[in-house]
Design a protein around this motif. Structure first.
Motif, PDB file in Angstrom:
ATOM      1  N   LYS A   1      -8.537   2.435   4.634  1.00 42.36           N
ATOM      2  CA  LYS A   1      -7.509   2.706   3.645  1.00 42.36           C
ATOM      3  C   LYS A   1      -8.070   2.819   2.226  1.00 42.36           C
TER       4      LYS A   1
ATOM      5  N   TYR B   1      -2.107  -0.900  -4.922  1.00 37.38           N
ATOM      6  CA  TYR B   1      -3.350  -1.124  -4.194  1.00 37.38           C
ATOM      7  C   TYR B   1      -3.954  -2.496  -4.486  1.00 37.38           C
TER       8      TYR B   1
ATOM      9  N   SER C   1      -1.855  -4.994  -2.525  1.00 38.82           N
ATOM     10  CA  SER C   1      -2.095  -4.867  -1.083  1.00 38.82           C
ATOM     11  C   SER C   1      -3.466  -5.423  -0.704  1.00 38.82           C
TER      12      SER C   1
ATOM     13  N   TYR D   1       0.838  -1.206   0.000  1.00 34.22           N
ATOM     14  CA  TYR D   1       0.000   0.000   0.000  1.00 34.22           C
ATOM     15  C   TYR D   1       0.869   1.250   0.000  1.00 34.22           C
TER      16      TYR D   1
END
Length: 1015
Positions: free
Chosen positions: A384, A362, A365, A357
C-alpha cells in the motif's frame, strides 16, 4: 426503624446456615444496637455503608453528621464464638465515633481504599468520601471527630446519586450523578466527568462476569454504571432522545390502535466508564423502582409489578455494530477491556488502518498498521505504501519490523532503499548503529541471540549501502560485525583505501589474511607494492601473530600519519634495511641459517612442480623465534654450542616456550607478482631469509683456478619442503631474466650452494640454457661430471680457446677428451694454425701420461688432412726412440730369462737323474749355524743340518718348506680362479688396460690351467 423504638435500631444478621446446627433459625441475629442521635435534634439516617472487612460501619444523618462503629468484625466474631458454644450472645456495637459534622444532609458515603491491591506488610489506606446536598468531602477514617474533612467540590448530589466505583488501579473513586453529567472524584478532587444529560434518581455500579469474548474461558469482569431516571409524564419534551423516540412511537401506537397513554415513563441507562460509551439506554412505562445485579445479569423492577432482565450481548456482535458505525477506536478499547487476544486486537487495527487509508489519511493508517506488526502479513501493508510520496510512512513501518526482530533480508533492503531515496542520512546512521531493542519470542529451551548480532540482515544492509554510495556506513557495518570479506571489498573496490585494507588485515589471523590476499593481492600490489610486499612477508613468516597481540600495532598506526607521508615522498628506500630483523634482540641471519639448515629434515616428492600457479596446502610449522628463543631453537634443531647436548630441563623449557604459528604457503602469491619482478625478488629473498634462514649473496665469477668439484648424481632435493624449493627455483629464474650482472652473480652463488640451498637442478639447467647463462650451466655440468658435454658445447659454439682451457681442466679426469680435442683442432687449417702450440702441448701430455699410442695419434691427425708431418715430427722421433729403447730392454730381459731358464732345467735334470752324484760341501748347520758334525742330514736343495736340529720324522728342508708352501698355495688358487670366468671378465672390464689384464692371466698360467681342466 422499629415501631416500638423511638430511635433507629441497627441489626446485623448472619445469612449463612450454621454447619453445626442446621435446624437453627436463619438468618441468625449477631448484634443489635440503638443508634442515638449525635445531636440534640433527632435526624433520620440517610446513608448506611460499611467496609468489606466489616471493621467500620458508617452512618450518615440528615443533619449532616457522619459517625462510625469501629472493630465491628471483632465483635461479630466474638458473638459467633459464644453462640457456637451455646452461650447467649452480647448486644451492642460499642461506642461510636463521629467522623464529620456538617449542616447539609448527608446523601452518600463511600470508603476509598488506596492502593487498589494491598501491599504486603503495609496494607491499604482508607479515606471516607462524603456526599452532601451541596458538597463533596473526604476525610481519613482515623481522623478526629469533626476534623480532617477536605472539601473536594462545592456541588453535591441527591440521595442515591452517589456511589463508589471500583476497578481502577488508583483505587476506588466516588461517582456523583447530576442532571448535567456524571462526575468522578478521587482523593485529590474532581478527576473526570461523563456528559450524560437528564435527571437522575439513582446511580448503581454493576460488575458483570462474562465469557463472551473469544479465545478465553476465564470470566472477565465488566464494570458498568446503571443510571436510573425518575418517571416523567411528558417524555416528548424530555432532553433525552430515548424518551422522545419512545413518546413518538407511543403516540403513533395510540392513534393507530387506540392504546392507553402511559402515565409515567422511566429510563434506565447502562454506561461503560472504562470505554466511555452507553451500552444500553431504554424507557420503561409506569416508572422504575429499582435496578440490581444478580447471576451475571441486570434486573429492572417497574411499578406495574414487572421485572425485566438485561443481558450483555456477545462481544462479536458489539464489535460488528461498532465496525458498521466506523467506531474503530471504541472497538479497540472495548476489545482490550474484554481481554481479547493480541491477534484480534490487531485485526481491528487493520480494519481501522484500511478505513483511514481509504480516506487518504496515510499517517493515521500507518499508525494503525504499526500496531499490527507480528500478526498481519507485512507484505499487505508494504504494497500500500510503495508509492514515492508515501515512503516516509513505509519507513516507519519497516523500522518497527526491525525493532521487533521480524524483518527479513527483503525488508532490510527496502528500508535502506527508503533511507537512501529520502536522503535521510541521520536515520540511516541511527539504523545501522542500532542494536536489538526487543528480543524475539523464542521457543522453550532455545538459546538467547547474541548481543553482537545486528537486528537486521547484515549482508543485505552492506549491499544496499554500497549500491547507494554510502561506503562509510557499509564499512562500519562490516568492521563492527566482523564481515572481513565485505570490509575488504568495500575498501579496495569502492573506496580505494589500500593502506587501510592492509592495516585491517594485520588485525586478523593468518588464515583470514591468507584467503583475502589470494583474492586481492594483485590489486594491492598494483597500487601499494611496497606495503603489500611487506605485509606478505610478515604473513608468510608468521609475524602477523605478534602484530595481532599488540607488539607492533602501535608502531604501524603511528606510521600512518606524517611518517607515512614522508616515506611516500622519499620513495622506496633500500630494501636491505627491511631484510634485517625488526624485533629488537633477534638473532642474526647466520644464526637463523644454521637453525634452518639443521631443521630441514622433511622429505618431499622430487616430481613436484615448482610452477607458481600451483597452490600448496598450508602447513603448521614452527614460528620464527627472537633472540631469547635462539638457544631453544638450536637445541630443537640439534645444534648445540661446542657440541654440548641439551639437558632434560632445557628440553622442558624449550617445549613450553615455543608456540606453533600457522604459516601460509608463499607459492599461492607468486602469480600476483607477474607485473612486479623487482618486488617479487624482494619478497622471495626476504621470505627465504626470515622463514628458512638462508640468504643469497653476491659471489665471485667462476674461474679456472677453482678446484674441480667431485662428480655426483643428479639430486632432486635435499629434504626441503616444496615452498622453499619453489622460492629458490623462482629466484634463479628471476635473477637470469633480469640480465643484470649483480643478479647473475647471485644466481651463481645459489648454484654453488647446492649442499645448502634446495633448488631443482633439472629446472636450473633448463633455465640457464634457455637464458643463455653459460657460467651457470657449465657450473652445473661440472658438478654433475658432464665434462664431455662442456667440451662439445664449446666446440659447437666455436670457442676453440675455451676448448683448450676446458681440456686442461678436465683432461685429468677424462683422458679420452684429448682424442676429441685433437680431432677438433685439426678439422680446419685455420684452427690448426691458431693452435699449433696447443697441439704440441697436448701431444706432450698424451706422451707423458700414455693416453694414446702413437698410431692412434697419427690416425687422428691424418683424418682431416690438415696436419703435416712436420707438426708431429718431434713427437714421432721421441716415440720411436722410446720404443727402440723399450725393444732393446725387452730383448735383454728375454736373453736373461732364457739363460736362467736353461740353468734351472739343467738343475732339474741333474736332480731327477740317479746317475749324477750330488756333492755336499756345506760345513755348517743351516739351523743352528754350528760346525757340522755327524750325524748330519743333507737335502737336495743344498741345506745341511745336525740331526739333532731337525724334528723327528721331518722329511723336508725347514728353510725351503715355507717357500714351497707359498708356491703350492698360489698354484692352488690359480687353479680355482681358472674356472671363475665372471671374475676374469670383471677384471678385464674394470682394468684401464684390458690387454694387460689378459696378459697377466697368461703369465699366471690361468689359460693353460683352464684348458687342462677342460681336457
Amino acid at each position: 426503624d422499629e415501631v416500638d423504638s423511638p430511635v433507629p435500631v441497627l441489626k446485623i444478621y448472619d445469612l449463612s446456615p450454621s454447619p453445626s446446627s442446621p435446624l437453627a433459625p436463619s438468618p441468625l441475629l449477631l448484634r443489635s444496637t440503638q443508634i442515638p442521635s449525635p445531636s440534640t435534634t433527632p435526624h433520620p439516617i440517610t446513608v448506611l455503608t460499611l467496609t468489606l472487612s466489616l471493621d467500620h460501619v458508617l452512618l450518615g444523618f440528615a443533619g449532616g453528621t457522619v459517625l462510625t462503629y469501629r472493630r465491628v468484625d471483632q465483635l461479630l466474631e466474638a458473638t459467633a464464638a459464644s453462640l457456637s458454644r451455646g452461650e447467649p450472645g452480647a448486644t451492642g456495637l460499642g461506642k461510636y465515633k463521629v467522623l464529620y459534622e456538617g449542616k447539609e444532609p448527608v446523601t452518600g458515603l463511600g470508603v476509598r481504599l488506596f492502593p487498589a491491591a494491598p501491599v504486603p506488610g503495609k496494607g491499604q489506606s482508607a479515606t471516607l468520601m462524603i456526599l452532601t446536598t451541596s458538597h463533596v468531602l473526604s476525610c481519613p477514617l482515623s481522623g478526629k471527630s469533626g476534623k480532617g474533612a477536605t472539601v473536594l467540590d462545592d456541588l453535591g448530589g441527591a440521595v442515591g446519586c452517589g456511589a463508589m466505583l471500583e476497578g481502577s488501579e488508583e483505587g476506588s473513586r466516588l461517582v456523583v450523578a447530576r442532571d448535567e453529567a456524571v462526575y468522578v472524584y478521587g482523593g485529590d478532587g474532581r478527576e473526570a466527568c461523563w456528559a450524560l444529560e437528564g435527571p437522575k434518581s439513582l446511580i448503581l455500579p454493576l460488575t458483570l462476569s462474562s465469557t463472551s469474548h473469544s479465545h478465553s474461558s476465564t470470566p472477565k469482569k465488566s464494570t458498568y454504571l446503571a443510571l436510573l431516571a425518575p418517571p416523567t409524564t411528558s417524555p416528548s419534551t424530555s432532553i433525552s432522545a430515548t424518551l422522545r423516540n419512545f413518546a413518538r412511537s407511543t403516540a403513533a401506537s395510540v392513534s393507530t390502535n387506540g392504546a392507553a397513554k402511559p402515565t409515567g415513563v422511566g429510563k434506565v441507562t447502562i454506561f461503560d466508564p472504562q470505554n466511555k460509551f452507553v451500552a444500553y439506554s431504554g424507557p420503561f412505562e409506569e416508572g422504575v423502582w429499582g435496578v440490581w445485579e444478580a447471576f451475571g445479569r441486570v434486573w429492572v423492577g417497574v411499578e406495574g409489578g414487572k421485572v425485566f432482565k438485561l443481558t450483555e450481548q456477545p462481544l462479536a456482535s458489539s464489535l460488528s455494530t461498532l465496525f458498521q458505525k466506523n467506531l474503530y477506536t471504541l472497538a479497540i478499547s472495548l476489545a482490550r477491556s474484554r481481554g481479547c487476544a493480541v491477534s484480534e486486537v490487531a485485526e481491528i487495527y487493520r480494519r481501522y488502518g484500511d478505513h483511514l487509508y481509504a480516506k487518504a489519511d496515510y499517517e493515521g493508517s500507518m499508525g494503525c498498521y504499526i500496531k499490527t506488526v507480528g500478526t498481519v502479513q507485512a507484505s499487505y501493508v508494504i504494497r500500500k505504501f510503495l508509492d514515492a510520496q508515501r515512503l516516509s510512512h513505509l519507513t516507519s513501518y519497516l523500522q518497527e519490523l526491525h525493532a521487533r526482530q521480524l524483518a527479513n533480508s527483503d525488508h532490510t533492503t527496502l528500508l535502506l532503499n527508503c533511507y537512501t531515496k529520502l536522503a535521510d542520512d541521520a536515520s540511516l546512521s541511527s539504523f545501522i548503529h542500532s542494536s536489538s531493542t526487543s528480543k524475539p519470542t523464542l521457543p522453550p529451551g532455545a538459546p538467547e541471540p547474541s548481543s553482537d548480532e545486528p537486528p537486521f540482515d547484515l549482508e543485505t544492509a552492506i549491499r544496499v549501502c554500497r549500491q547507494a554510495g554510502y561506503f562509510d556506513h557499509a564499512v562500519w557495518l562490516a568492521e563492527k560485525y566482523e564481515s572481513h570479506s565485505e570490509y575488504l571489498r568495500i575498501q579496495i573496490e569502492d573506496r580505494g583505501d589500500y593502506s587501510g585494507s592492509l592495516a585491517y588485515l594485520r588485525k586478523l589471523g593468518p588464515r583470514v589474511a591468507e584467503e583475502s590476499m589470494a583474492k586481492y593481492g594483485k590489486v594491492l600490489l598494483d597500487n601499494r607494492p611496497k606495503e603489500t610486499t611487506r605485509f606478505l612477508v610478515d604473513l608468510c613468516c608468521g609475524r602477523l601473530a605478534a602484530v595481532g597481540n599488540g607488539k607492533e600495532t602501535n608502531g604501524a598506526e603511528k606510521k600512518e600519519g606524517k611518517e607515512g607521508e614522508k616515506e611516500k615522498e622519499e620513495g622506496d628506500k633500500s630494501y636491505l634495511s627491511y631484510l634485517a630483523y625488526a624485533i629488537p634482540g633477534t638473532a642474526g641471519p647466520e644464526v637463523a641459517t644454521n637453525v634452518q639448515e639443521a631443521a630441514m629434515t622433511s622429505a618431499t616428492s622430487p616430481s613436484s612442480s615448482p610452477n607458481p600457479s600451483n597452490i600448496a596446502v598450508p602447513r603448521q610449522v614452527s614460528a620464527l623465534r627472537t633472540a631469547p628463543e635462539t638457544a631453544a631453537a638450536n637445541r630443537k634443531s640439534g645444534i648445540f654450542p661446542q657440541g654440548a647436548p641439551p639437558s632434560v630441563s632445557d628440553k622442558a623449557d624449550e617445549e613450553a616456550s615455543i608456540d606453533e604459528v600457522y604459516l601460509p604457503s608463499p607459492r599461492q602469491f607468486f602469480a600476483n607478482y607477474a607485473d612486479h619482478p623487482k618486488r617479487f625478488v624482494e619478497f622471495l629473498e626476504t621470505v627465504a631469509e626470515k622463514r628458512f634462514g638462508k640468504k643469497s649473496g653476491v659471489g665471485a665469477a667462476v674461474g679456472d683456478e677453482e678446484d674441480l668439484p667431485e662428480p655426483r648424481e643428479l639430486l632432486a632435493d635435499l629434504g626441503a619442503d616444496e615452498d622453499e624449493r619453489a622460492i629458490w627455483n623462482t629466484l634463479l629464474e628471476l635473477y637470469l631474466e633480469s640480465g643484470e650482472e649483480t643478479d647473475q652473480r647471485k644466481a651463481l652463488t645459489v648454484l654453488k650452494a647446492r649442499d645448502r640451498i634446495p633448488y631443482d637442478e633439472t629446472r636450473a639447467l633448463l633455465v640457464c640454457t634457455t637464458a643463455g647463462f653459460t657460467e651457470g650451466f657449465i657450473m652445473l655440468y661440472e658438478q654433475l661430471g658432464m665434462y664431455d658435454d662442456i667440451l662439445r658445447y664449446f666446440i659447437e659454439e666455436g670457442e676453440s680457446a675455451r676448448v683448450v682451457k676446458a681440456l686442461k681442466r678436465y683432461g685429468k679426469k677424462r683422458p679420452y677428451l684429448y682424442k676429441l680435442v685433437l680431432r677438433y683442432l685439426t678439422t680446419s687449417s685455420e684452427l690448426l694454425s691458431r693452435h699449433q702450440g696447443d697441439i704440441v702441448d697436448i701431444l706432450e701430455v698424451v706422451e707423458k701420461d700414455g693416453i694414446m699410442p702413437p698410431v692412434a695419434v697419427v690416425g687422428i691427425l691424418s683424418t682431416n688432412g690438415t696436419a703435416s708431418i712436420g707438426l708431429v715430427r718431434e713427437y714421432l722421433k721421441r716415440q720411436l726412440s722410446r720404443e727402440k729403447e723399450e725393444i732393446d730392454s725387452d730383448r735383454g730381459l728375454i736373453t736373461s730369462y732364457r739363460s736362467e731358464s736353461a740353468k734351472k732345467r739343467k738343475e732339474i735334470v741333474e736332480l731327477s737323474s740317479p746317475d749324477v752324484p750330488r756333492i755336499f760341501q756345506v760345513t755348517r748347520c743351516s739351523a743352528c749355524g754350528g760346525q757340522l758334525d755327524l750325524p748330519a742330514v743333507h737335502f737336495m736343495c743344498r741345506h745341511s743340518y745336525h740331526q739333532r736340529c731337525l724334528a723327528e720324522n721331518e722329511s723336508q728342508c725347514p728353510n725351503c718348506a715355507r717357500t714351497h708352501g707359498v708356491i703350492r698355495e698360489i698354484r692352488k688358487n690359480n687353479e680355482a680362479l681358472a674356472d671363475d670366468h665372471e671374475l676374469f671378465l670383471d677384471e678385464v672390464r674394470e682394468s684401464d688396460d684390458g690387454y694387460a689384464a689378459i696378459a697377466a692371466a697368461f703369465s699366471k698360467g690361468l689359460m693353460s690351467l683352464a684348458k687342462a681342466g677342460e681336457e
